[in-house]
Design an enzyme around this catalytic site. Structure first.
Site, PDB file in Angstrom:
ATOM      1  N   LYS A 182     -51.388 -13.366 -56.773  1.00 58.81           N
ATOM      2  CA  LYS A 182     -52.336 -14.494 -56.581  1.00 58.81           C
ATOM      3  C   LYS A 182     -52.435 -14.447 -54.926  1.00 58.81           C
ATOM      4  O   LYS A 182     -53.485 -14.268 -54.428  1.00 58.81           O
ATOM      5  CB  LYS A 182     -51.715 -15.782 -57.030  1.00 58.81           C
ATOM      6  CG  LYS A 182     -52.328 -17.055 -56.359  1.00 58.81           C
ATOM      7  CD  LYS A 182     -51.939 -18.425 -56.774  1.00 58.81           C
ATOM      8  CE  LYS A 182     -50.864 -18.819 -55.792  1.00 58.81           C
ATOM      9  NZ  LYS A 182     -51.354 -19.220 -54.318  1.00 58.81           N
ATOM     10  N   ASP A 202     -49.898 -31.459 -48.298  1.00 60.04           N
ATOM     11  CA  ASP A 202     -49.713 -31.059 -49.791  1.00 60.04           C
ATOM     12  C   ASP A 202     -48.448 -31.489 -50.225  1.00 60.04           C
ATOM     13  O   ASP A 202     -47.424 -31.532 -49.254  1.00 60.04           O
ATOM     14  CB  ASP A 202     -50.410 -29.894 -50.369  1.00 60.04           C
ATOM     15  CG  ASP A 202     -49.632 -28.610 -49.655  1.00 60.04           C
ATOM     16  OD1 ASP A 202     -48.424 -29.048 -48.905  1.00 60.04           O
ATOM     17  OD2 ASP A 202     -50.172 -27.493 -49.432  1.00 60.04           O
TER      18      ASP A 202
HETATM   19  C1  UD1 Z   1     -48.336 -18.702 -48.096  1.00 63.32           C
HETATM   20  C2  UD1 Z   1     -48.348 -18.535 -49.713  1.00 63.32           C
HETATM   21  C3  UD1 Z   1     -47.242 -19.403 -50.216  1.00 63.32           C
HETATM   22  C4  UD1 Z   1     -45.847 -19.064 -49.677  1.00 63.32           C
HETATM   23  C5  UD1 Z   1     -45.952 -19.257 -48.023  1.00 63.32           C
HETATM   24  C6  UD1 Z   1     -44.653 -18.655 -47.401  1.00 63.32           C
HETATM   25  C7  UD1 Z   1     -50.429 -18.099 -50.075  1.00 63.32           C
HETATM   26  C8  UD1 Z   1     -51.780 -18.571 -50.437  1.00 63.32           C
HETATM   27  N1  UD1 Z   1     -49.448 -19.020 -50.042  1.00 63.32           N
HETATM   28  O1  UD1 Z   1     -48.528 -19.896 -47.653  1.00 63.32           O
HETATM   29  O2  UD1 Z   1     -47.239 -19.261 -51.588  1.00 63.32           O
HETATM   30  O3  UD1 Z   1     -44.898 -20.296 -49.946  1.00 63.32           O
HETATM   31  O4  UD1 Z   1     -46.743 -18.198 -47.662  1.00 63.32           O
HETATM   32  O5  UD1 Z   1     -44.045 -17.338 -47.933  1.00 63.32           O
HETATM   33  O6  UD1 Z   1     -50.388 -16.762 -49.638  1.00 63.32           O
HETATM   34  N2  UD1 Z   1     -46.962 -23.054 -40.074  1.00 63.32           N
HETATM   35  C9  UD1 Z   1     -47.334 -23.627 -38.781  1.00 63.32           C
HETATM   36  N3  UD1 Z   1     -48.477 -23.640 -38.160  1.00 63.32           N
HETATM   37  C10 UD1 Z   1     -49.400 -22.679 -38.647  1.00 63.32           C
HETATM   38  C11 UD1 Z   1     -49.204 -21.877 -39.853  1.00 63.32           C
HETATM   39  C12 UD1 Z   1     -47.798 -22.292 -40.567  1.00 63.32           C
HETATM   40  O7  UD1 Z   1     -46.485 -24.475 -38.451  1.00 63.32           O
HETATM   41  O8  UD1 Z   1     -50.534 -22.684 -38.034  1.00 63.32           O
HETATM   42  C13 UD1 Z   1     -46.000 -23.481 -40.895  1.00 63.32           C
HETATM   43  C14 UD1 Z   1     -46.097 -23.989 -42.350  1.00 63.32           C
HETATM   44  O9  UD1 Z   1     -45.985 -25.328 -42.180  1.00 63.32           O
HETATM   45  C15 UD1 Z   1     -44.824 -23.615 -42.834  1.00 63.32           C
HETATM   46  C16 UD1 Z   1     -44.481 -22.081 -42.201  1.00 63.32           C
HETATM   47  O10 UD1 Z   1     -45.098 -22.134 -40.934  1.00 63.32           O
HETATM   48  O11 UD1 Z   1     -43.834 -24.416 -42.514  1.00 63.32           O
HETATM   49  C17 UD1 Z   1     -45.021 -21.156 -43.250  1.00 63.32           C
HETATM   50  O12 UD1 Z   1     -46.178 -21.017 -43.509  1.00 63.32           O
HETATM   51  P1  UD1 Z   1     -47.003 -19.905 -43.986  1.00 63.32           P
HETATM   52  O13 UD1 Z   1     -46.503 -18.480 -44.082  1.00 63.32           O
HETATM   53  O14 UD1 Z   1     -48.381 -19.787 -42.968  1.00 63.32           O
HETATM   54  O15 UD1 Z   1     -47.599 -20.347 -45.413  1.00 63.32           O
HETATM   55  P2  UD1 Z   1     -49.034 -20.384 -45.954  1.00 63.32           P
HETATM   56  O16 UD1 Z   1     -49.766 -19.125 -45.755  1.00 63.32           O
HETATM   57  O17 UD1 Z   1     -49.497 -21.534 -46.207  1.00 63.32           O
END
Ligand code: UD1
Length: 422
Positions: free
Chosen positions: A23, A117
């Site tokens: 996914k 979320d």
């Molecule tokens: C993706 C996955 C999710 C997985 C996660 C971590 C998808 C659709 N989802 O989510 O299933 O659990 O990676 O492996 O691929 N953060 C910030 N600022 C930003 C971006 C992120 O603070 O601009 C923080 C988030 O709040 C979180 C952490 O970084 O605490 C990791 O997030 P991220 O790796 O970006 O996860 P997703 O890409 O949303």
């Protein structure tokens, strides 16, 4: 009408399952097709609700998306639209993955802010800061990120404060069409990102450092459509591995790649499972009650946060006491209260959870709060005495194709039920 799952616990799962495409890769590959006009094809596409949401989004952007069994073709117009609406982004956060490709290809994008979320606040600051370093203007207006780069993007040296999966992907898919060279330091290294890089390279992009935390992207003028086979879903494969261990079962996971799951499989081995490689996957067999396992989630190659609910479910009935530390999403312990309803003994303190294993859980109505928590609750239901009802099971359908059908084939007593909405 909504749906729930009715599970009668006690079965030891036994048999074979096939793992489909990931996914978290396929959604990004679909978004990346926007980078080139013409028809791209993505194969090994799982039959999950999130693929239907990405299909809707791309269709609204003017693409013609056709699904055949296990694959999608996406015909991208010369002038795609530029707006990702709130009704889709709130259903699926991966919708924000169109941001990078749209700004790079047509110089503008309006993407709804996803909001909070059930697993935490999940900011977008790294995405925006990186895009601005690449030369885009971005601001937040009426709940939307408005990004513009009328004169195109240029290469830059980017550094992520945290190896965010989504930010790495958005910046990568923006940098491939930027003028000059971009480096992304402290980039996420998830196998899904390697898969996306390989797709982009097939499209004509020039990227070095695949699978490392330093990606170097040499921008090109334009890209061409491509044909790509998605990598198998390591989180689904890992979920089946935990299902085998928890139910004292024996499952052969066809298509699962041990190299993507080194740490989870090592943890299962220390819990007492026997893990063996097979010709096209691996097998997990458990003969006795599992021992408890301490786990700390971390970006890849650390222990995946998406398997943390399965770890809690296993520790809930394991022999011993465990500490599970969540380092990626602050809200991910929200579903602990549901496990406690099944009789688990868990104390949460900040991002640590202490779990004392009990001999037996007892079935009760519980509610899924997100995809992975939902799957974790199903596993807990399989080892609960009596009946467990997992409400809001649509969350699970977002990420697990044929989950209920596969569980039934493996011997689980589980059915879907329609529920009248109040
Ligand atoms: C993706 C996955 C999710 C997985 C996660 C971590 C998808 C659709 N989802 O989510 O299933 O659990 O990676 O492996 O691929 N953060 C910030 N600022 C930003 C971006 C992120 O603070 O601009 C923080 C988030 O709040 C979180 C952490 O970084 O605490 C990791 O997030 P991220 O790796 O970006 O996860 P997703 O890409 O949303």
């Amino acid at each position: 009408m909504s749906e729930r799952l009715r599970i009668i616990g006690g079965a030891r799962l036994h048999g074979e399952v096939q793992v489909a495409g990931a996914k978290n890769s396929v959604l990004k590959l679909m978004a990346a097709t926007l980078l080139a006009p013409g028809t791209s094809r993505i194969r090994n596409v799982p039959d999950i609700a999130d693929v239907a949401i990405m299909t809707d989004l791309l269709t609204r952007l003017g693409c013609v998306v056709e699904s055949q069994k296990g694959s999608v073709t996406i015909d991208v117009p010369d002038e795609p639209g530029h707006r990702a609406d709130y009704d889709l982004v709130r259903k699926m956060r991966a919708s924000i993955n169109v941001l990078g490709p749209l700004v790079a290809r047509i110089g503008k994008a309006e993407v709804a802010l996803p909001g909070g979320d059930a697993i935490g606040s999940r900011g977008l600051d790294f995405h925006l800061k990186g895009l601005m370093s690449l030369g885009a203007h971005a601001h937040n207006e009426h709940g939307y990120i408005i990004a513009n780069a009328p004169d195109g993007l240029h290469g830059a040296e980017l550094f992520l404060d945290f190896p965010s999966v989504g930010a790495t992907e958005n910046l990568l898919t923006a940098a491939v069409l930027a003028k000059g060279t971009t480096t992304i330091d402290n980039a996420a290294r998830e196998p899904d990102i390697v898969d996306l890089c390989e797709f982009l390279i097939n499209m004509g992009a020039r990227i070095d450092g695949l699978g490392t935390s330093l990606l170097t992207i040499h921008g090109v003028e334009c890209l061409q459509p491509a044909d790509h086979h998605t990598l198998p879903d390591r989180i689904v494969a890992g979920t089946w591995a935990f299902a085998a261990a928890i139910t004292k079962g024996d499952i052969t996971i066809k298509g699962g790649r041990v190299e993507d799951l080194e740490l989870p499989l090592e943890k299962l081995t220390s819990a007492g499972a026997i893990v063996t490689s097979t010709e096209d996957g691996f097998r997990v067999k458990m003969n006795s009650r599992p021992h408890s396992i301490d786990v700390a989630t971390l970006p890849y190659p650390g222990f995946p946060t998406d398997l943390q609910p399965m770890v809690l479910a296993l520790n809930a009935i394991a022999d011993g006491t465990a500490i599970v530390t969540e380092n990626v999403f602050e809200g991910r312990f929200m579903f602990v209260n549901e496990l406690v309803r099944l009789g688990a003994e868990i104390n949460v303190d900040g991002h640590h959870a202490a779990i004392r294993g009990v001999e037996q859980l007892s079935g009760a109505p519980v509610a899924a709060t997100d995809i992975r928590a939902g799957a974790g609750l199903v596993l807990a239901g399989l080892i609960s005495e009596g009946t467990t009802l997992v409400e809001d099971s649509f969350h699970i359908d977002r990420g697990y194709p044929n989950f209920v059908e596969d569980l039934r084939r493996l011997g689980a007593n589980i059915v879907r039920e329609k529920v009248e909405d109040e």
